[in-house]
Design a protein around this motif. Sequence first.
Motif, PDB file in Angstrom:
ATOM      1  N   CYS A 162      14.791   5.218   5.923  1.00 13.68           N
ATOM      2  CA  CYS A 162      15.639   5.338   4.732  1.00 13.68           C
ATOM      3  C   CYS A 162      16.000   3.953   4.187  1.00 13.68           C
ATOM      4  N   GLY A 163      15.788   3.768   2.886  1.00 19.11           N
ATOM      5  CA  GLY A 163      16.084   2.472   2.274  1.00 19.11           C
ATOM      6  C   GLY A 163      14.873   1.562   2.213  1.00 19.11           C
ATOM      7  N   ARG A 164      13.976   1.684   3.159  1.00 18.03           N
ATOM      8  CA  ARG A 164      12.750   0.891   3.162  1.00 18.03           C
ATOM      9  C   ARG A 164      11.676   1.536   2.291  1.00 18.03           C
ATOM     10  N   TYR A 165      11.714   2.867   2.219  1.00 18.22           N
ATOM     11  CA  TYR A 165      10.750   3.639   1.437  1.00 18.22           C
ATOM     12  C   TYR A 165      11.490   4.738   0.681  1.00 18.22           C
ATOM     13  N   ARG A 166      10.886   5.222  -0.382  1.00 18.45           N
ATOM     14  CA  ARG A 166      11.411   6.421  -1.018  1.00 18.45           C
ATOM     15  C   ARG A 166      11.053   7.595  -0.113  1.00 18.45           C
ATOM     16  N   LEU A 167      12.031   8.367   0.280  1.00 19.25           N
ATOM     17  CA  LEU A 167      11.799   9.521   1.131  1.00 19.25           C
ATOM     18  C   LEU A 167      11.990  10.798   0.306  1.00 19.25           C
ATOM     19  N   PRO A 195       0.790  -1.233   0.000  1.00 17.77           N
ATOM     20  CA  PRO A 195       0.000   0.000   0.000  1.00 17.77           C
ATOM     21  C   PRO A 195       0.823   1.284   0.000  1.00 17.77           C
ATOM     22  N   LEU A 196       2.028   1.235   0.552  1.00 20.66           N
ATOM     23  CA  LEU A 196       2.818   2.445   0.728  1.00 20.66           C
ATOM     24  C   LEU A 196       4.253   2.212   0.284  1.00 20.66           C
ATOM     25  N   ASP A 197       4.760   3.071  -0.600  1.00 15.10           N
ATOM     26  CA  ASP A 197       6.166   2.930  -0.984  1.00 15.10           C
ATOM     27  C   ASP A 197       6.935   4.247  -0.961  1.00 15.10           C
ATOM     28  N   THR A 198       6.223   5.379  -0.776  1.00 17.85           N
ATOM     29  CA  THR A 198       6.867   6.690  -0.793  1.00 17.85           C
ATOM     30  C   THR A 198       6.361   7.532   0.370  1.00 17.85           C
ATOM     31  N   ILE A 199       7.257   8.213   1.053  1.00 22.41           N
ATOM     32  CA  ILE A 199       6.878   9.081   2.172  1.00 22.41           C
ATOM     33  C   ILE A 199       7.457  10.470   1.940  1.00 22.41           C
ATOM     34  N   GLY A 200       6.582  11.449   1.926  1.00 20.78           N
ATOM     35  CA  GLY A 200       7.005  12.838   1.800  1.00 20.78           C
ATOM     36  C   GLY A 200       7.049  13.503   3.168  1.00 20.78           C
ATOM     37  N   HIS A 247       6.169  11.604 -10.023  1.00 22.76           N
ATOM     38  CA  HIS A 247       7.529  11.710 -10.548  1.00 22.76           C
ATOM     39  C   HIS A 247       8.528  10.881  -9.744  1.00 22.76           C
ATOM     40  N   HIS A 248       8.373  10.878  -8.433  1.00 26.97           N
ATOM     41  CA  HIS A 248       9.360  10.218  -7.580  1.00 26.97           C
ATOM     42  C   HIS A 248       8.885   8.883  -6.993  1.00 26.97           C
ATOM     43  N   GLY A 249       7.634   8.551  -7.186  1.00 29.06           N
ATOM     44  CA  GLY A 249       7.123   7.312  -6.602  1.00 29.06           C
ATOM     45  C   GLY A 249       6.192   6.583  -7.557  1.00 29.06           C
ATOM     46  N   SER A 250       5.222   5.895  -6.980  1.00 27.52           N
ATOM     47  CA  SER A 250       4.274   5.121  -7.784  1.00 27.52           C
ATOM     48  C   SER A 250       2.906   5.785  -7.819  1.00 27.52           C
TER      49      SER A 250
END
Length: 234
Positions: free
Chosen positions: A117-122, A6-11, A166-169
């Motif tokens: 960091c490394g687990r998700y795109r930050l 469900p989650l791959d990017t965190i802003g 642009h940076h995630g899914s």
Amino acid sequence: MSRGRPLDTIGFDADDTLWHNEQYFRLTEKRFTELLAEYAEAGHLSERLLAAERRNISRYGFGVKGFTLSMIETALEVTDRCVPASVIGEILEAGRAMLSQPAEPLPHARETLERLCGRYRLILVTKGDLFDQERKVAQSGLAEMFDAVEIVSDKTPDTYRAVFAHHGSGAERAMMVGNSLKSDVVPALEAGSWGVHVPHDLTWALEHHDTPDDARFREIANLGELETIVDEIG
């Protein structure tokens, strides 16, 4: 980072989410009211300054430079354009001093970023003056933990859709974390993302907003609680 979760990017917001910021505006505003004390009471000056900031956001944007110009405009208004040049000089100096204040990380900021960091795109998503925001990002010592840094003129649903595409899914698999409901949380929710509110003791009046009623909304006391929320979502 596994596909399909469900989650791959965190802003992350920057000012007053990762490091102190509003306190410098409050201190400068106090100095401003002291400089103009013979013309108006502090409360009235603060109200006039806030009104000027509200009018000027569309012209000057967010940040120290717009704030400084709004102080000068307010000084001219309340003195019927008779403000001494020395006072204008002190206002300008106060604005310049703000541009050299340290970017001091808030409690739990570094440790939380290191764990995620490394687990998700930050992604760091911040608004304001480009040069000042770049300075604070570099000075904070946190830049290396982000996959990307986006300095934007404003934060709207379209901003978050574009950044997370642009940076995630896409926005639907992203989360936005910040201290401002108005800028960080509500527009991210409207874009389809998760929104996590991390309240700060000092929040600019123009960033206030009602608490959203949304299944993707969360609120935590500090960044140290974020990892638990992230793990629950996946």
